[in-house]
Structure formats: structure tokens, C-alpha cells
Write a protein that holds these residues in place. Structure first.
Motif, PDB file in Angstrom:
ATOM      1  N   ASP A  10     -33.182  28.701 -15.556  1.00  0.00           N
ATOM      2  CA  ASP A  10     -32.805  27.736 -14.668  1.00  0.00           C
ATOM      3  C   ASP A  10     -33.177  26.139 -14.933  1.00  0.00           C
ATOM      4  OD1 ASP A  10     -32.306  29.811 -12.655  1.00  0.00           O
ATOM      5  OD2 ASP A  10     -34.495  30.003 -12.211  1.00  0.00           O
ATOM      6  N   PHE A  11     -33.363  26.013 -16.142  1.00  0.00           N
ATOM      7  CA  PHE A  11     -33.781  24.676 -16.690  1.00  0.00           C
ATOM      8  C   PHE A  11     -33.087  24.406 -18.022  1.00  0.00           C
ATOM      9  CE2 PHE A  11     -37.135  26.233 -13.912  1.00  0.00           C
ATOM     10  CZ  PHE A  11     -37.424  25.026 -13.253  1.00  0.00           C
ATOM     11  N   LEU A  12     -32.860  23.012 -18.278  1.00  0.00           N
ATOM     12  CA  LEU A  12     -32.230  22.565 -19.297  1.00  0.00           C
ATOM     13  C   LEU A  12     -33.678  21.813 -19.945  1.00  0.00           C
ATOM     14  CD1 LEU A  12     -29.042  20.701 -18.064  1.00  0.00           C
ATOM     15  CD2 LEU A  12     -29.380  22.996 -19.360  1.00  0.00           C
ATOM     16  N   LEU A  49     -30.251  14.731 -11.735  1.00  0.00           N
ATOM     17  CA  LEU A  49     -30.870  16.076 -12.121  1.00  0.00           C
ATOM     18  C   LEU A  49     -32.307  16.089 -11.815  1.00  0.00           C
ATOM     19  CD1 LEU A  49     -28.886  17.703 -15.209  1.00  0.00           C
ATOM     20  CD2 LEU A  49     -28.437  17.975 -12.894  1.00  0.00           C
ATOM     21  N   ASN A  51     -35.772  16.234 -12.673  1.00  0.00           N
ATOM     22  CA  ASN A  51     -36.253  16.030 -14.046  1.00  0.00           C
ATOM     23  C   ASN A  51     -37.833  15.676 -14.053  1.00  0.00           C
ATOM     24  OD1 ASN A  51     -36.502  12.909 -14.759  1.00  0.00           O
ATOM     25  ND2 ASN A  51     -34.724  13.337 -13.368  1.00  0.00           N
ATOM     26  N   CYS A  65     -35.006  19.531 -17.173  1.00  0.00           N
ATOM     27  CA  CYS A  65     -34.260  19.353 -16.167  1.00  0.00           C
ATOM     28  C   CYS A  65     -33.927  20.635 -15.309  1.00  0.00           C
ATOM     29  CB  CYS A  65     -32.918  18.554 -16.472  1.00  0.00           C
ATOM     30  SG  CYS A  65     -33.255  17.061 -17.007  1.00  0.00           S
ATOM     31  N   ARG A  66     -33.898  20.794 -13.806  1.00  0.00           N
ATOM     32  CA  ARG A  66     -33.518  22.047 -13.279  1.00  0.00           C
ATOM     33  C   ARG A  66     -31.891  21.841 -13.536  1.00  0.00           C
ATOM     34  NH1 ARG A  66     -35.136  25.403  -9.823  1.00  0.00           N
ATOM     35  NH2 ARG A  66     -37.228  24.372  -9.478  1.00  0.00           N
ATOM     36  N   TYR A  67     -31.488  23.237 -13.698  1.00  0.00           N
ATOM     37  CA  TYR A  67     -30.257  23.621 -13.929  1.00  0.00           C
ATOM     38  C   TYR A  67     -29.521  23.974 -12.658  1.00  0.00           C
ATOM     39  CZ  TYR A  67     -25.823  25.548 -15.729  1.00  0.00           C
ATOM     40  OH  TYR A  67     -24.604  25.845 -16.073  1.00  0.00           O
ATOM     41  N   MET A  71     -23.528  23.155 -12.020  1.00  0.00           N
ATOM     42  CA  MET A  71     -23.071  22.471 -13.064  1.00  0.00           C
ATOM     43  C   MET A  71     -22.327  23.258 -14.003  1.00  0.00           C
ATOM     44  SD  MET A  71     -24.821  19.678 -12.943  1.00  0.00           S
ATOM     45  CE  MET A  71     -24.456  19.227 -14.667  1.00  0.00           C
ATOM     46  N   GLU A  72     -22.307  24.712 -13.626  1.00  0.00           N
ATOM     47  CA  GLU A  72     -21.218  25.506 -14.321  1.00  0.00           C
ATOM     48  C   GLU A  72     -19.896  24.947 -13.991  1.00  0.00           C
ATOM     49  OE1 GLU A  72     -22.095  29.319 -12.909  1.00  0.00           O
ATOM     50  OE2 GLU A  72     -24.203  29.370 -13.793  1.00  0.00           O
TER      51      GLU A  72
END
Length: 249
Positions: A10-12, A49, A51, A65-67, A71-72
Motif C-alpha cells: 500500500d506504499f511507494l 500523496l 508522505n 508515500c501511501r499508494y 493512482m492505478e
């Protein structure tokens, strides 16, 4: 304290950009990006985002960062432009970028205002990454598009001497031919007001948005002073920010 990569996570996690060791303050890129995202959200109320800045055991910084599920469905402006009938031509200035957004959005005025805010903010913090591959729209459940949260944004002037605006064509065709630009030799409030008028924002909204950025000066300075950056780096970011604020008054 034990991060494990997971494709379904769930994160970048964004670390130092590889291959950029020749840049000034190379290892400070995550902290730079974190500061600019926090300035955007805390001072100016812009969507970013979610972060935070983290540090690995060896001291190397990274942004987590929270995905967002949305974002998809993110599409950058370069991709959106290539999908138009007249496509293929790259977006060369911000007026063209807004024109692309208008073709994909139902609430065009709202989207144009948000893009105007993002463009002014990117210039204000000397962000040289505000081009068609790093800015875009997110598809909604209704099938149209809205603005995406700010991401991958930093004061690139900390690392190298980047142009005032990321797009080679500037704000709009002929933006450097105005009497004000010829007199000052740089972008000022006048050019951003003209830009707002050209994308058909309401004059009082343009003034309100620009005034909001100027009024955030003191709070922004306080946040910059608390950044996880060396004093010399903070001084460079502060100088660029305050110099542009003075031109926006």
C-alpha cells in the motif's frame, strides 16, 4: 524497522535518484521532496500523496508515500496528449497542458483552477520537474478525469541550475514578449495573471489564488527552517522561494 518489498503493498518508497551523484546535495533529494510536499499541503492546502521522511540504518533518507488506489488510473499529460486525434505533438507549454485537461474533464473550471495552483506552486519552489511526464489526471468512477495529487516535486535548483519553468514553451506562446517581461527579464505576477486570464479563470479567483501564495510566506519560511536538510541547503531553498515570492507580490 524491517521493510520488505511487496508488489501488492500500500506504499511507494522513493529513495535517492540513481545515477545522479554528480548533482549538488545528491543525498538530500528525498528530504527536498518531502519538504516541498509538506509546504504544498500544510501551508497552501494543495492535495499531495500522504508522505513521510524515513531513514535507513545507514542514514540514507527516503520518502514513503501511501499508494492511493486511484493512482492505478493516473495518466500523465504526455500520454493523454498522444491519445487525442491531433495527438503525437508533445505539450510544449502550460497553456497547452490545461487545454488537454479540458478535453478530458467534466468540471473543467475546477480542474483548471487546481492546475493553475499546481503550476504557480511548482514555479514558486523552483521545481524543474513540472513537465508532462510528472503531471497528469486521475480517472474517476464516472469515467472522466480530475487532477492528481502532487508528487515527485522538489526544489531542483538545490541540485542544479534548472530553467524557471520546466516546459520549454513557458506559460503560453509569447509569454516573454509582454512589456512586463521585457522590463523585468523574468516571470512575475503579471505573467501568471495573463496566464490565468488565457485559460479563462475568473479574474477575482486568479487574484485570490496568487494572494494566497504570497500570504503563506511566513508559515512557509518556518517550515523550511525545520527541514531535514543541511543549513546550506535550507539557505538555497529559502533564497529561491523568497525571491519568487517577491516577484509574485
Amino acid at each position: 524497522n524491517a521493510l520488505k518489498p511487496d508488489k501488492e503493498g500500500d506504499f511507494l518508497l522513493m529513495t535517492v535518484i540513481p545515477g545522479g551523484s554528480q548533482l549538488r546535495f545528491h543525498l538530500e533529494q528525498p528530504a527536498n521532496e518531502h519538504l516541498c510536499l509538506q509546504l504544498a499541503s500544510q501551508v497552501y492546502g494543495l492535495e499531495t500523496l500522504p508522505n513521510a521522511l524515513i531513514f535507513f540504518p545507514n542514514g540514507q533518507p527516503a520518502i514513503i508515500c501511501r499508494y492511493l488506489p486511484a493512482m492505478e488510473t493516473f495518466a500523465d499529460f504526455a500520454t493523454l496528449q498522444s491519445g487525442l486525434p491531433a495527438g503525437a505533438k508533445p505539450v510544449k507549454n502550460f497553456f497547452e497542458m490545461v487545454a488537454v485537461a479540458e478535453k478530458f474533464t467534466a468540471a473543467a473550471m475546477v480542474v483548471k483552477e487546481r492546475l493553475f495552483e499546481q503550476i504557480v506552486y511548482s514555479w514558486l519552489i523552483a521545481n524543474g520537474l513540472a513537465h508532462a511526464k510528472y503531471m497528469g489526471l486521475i480517472k474517476t468512477t464516472r469515467g472522466d478525469y480530475t487532477t492528481s495529487p502532487l508528487m515527485q516535486i522538489m526544489c531542483t535548483r538545490l541540485h542544479e541550475l534548472t530553467p524557471e519553468l520546466a516546459l520549454a514553451g513557458g506559460l503560453f506562446d509569447g509569454d516573454k514578449n509582454t512589456p512586463e517581461f521585457r522590463e523585468n527579464g523574468c516571470y512575475t505576477r503579471s505573467e501568471f495573471t495573463s496566464f490565468g486570464n488565457r485559460i479563462k479563470l475568473l479574474p477575482h479567483r486568479i487574484e485570490k489564488i496568487l494572494n494566497h501564495f504570497v500570504e503563506g510566506k511566513e508559515m512557509a519560511e518556518q517550515l523550511i527552517s525545520r527541514a531535514f536538510l543541511p543549513e546550506e541547503a535550507i539557505a538555497i531553498i529559502r533564497f529561491n522561494f523568497l525571491e519568487r515570492i517577491s516577484r509574485l507580490k
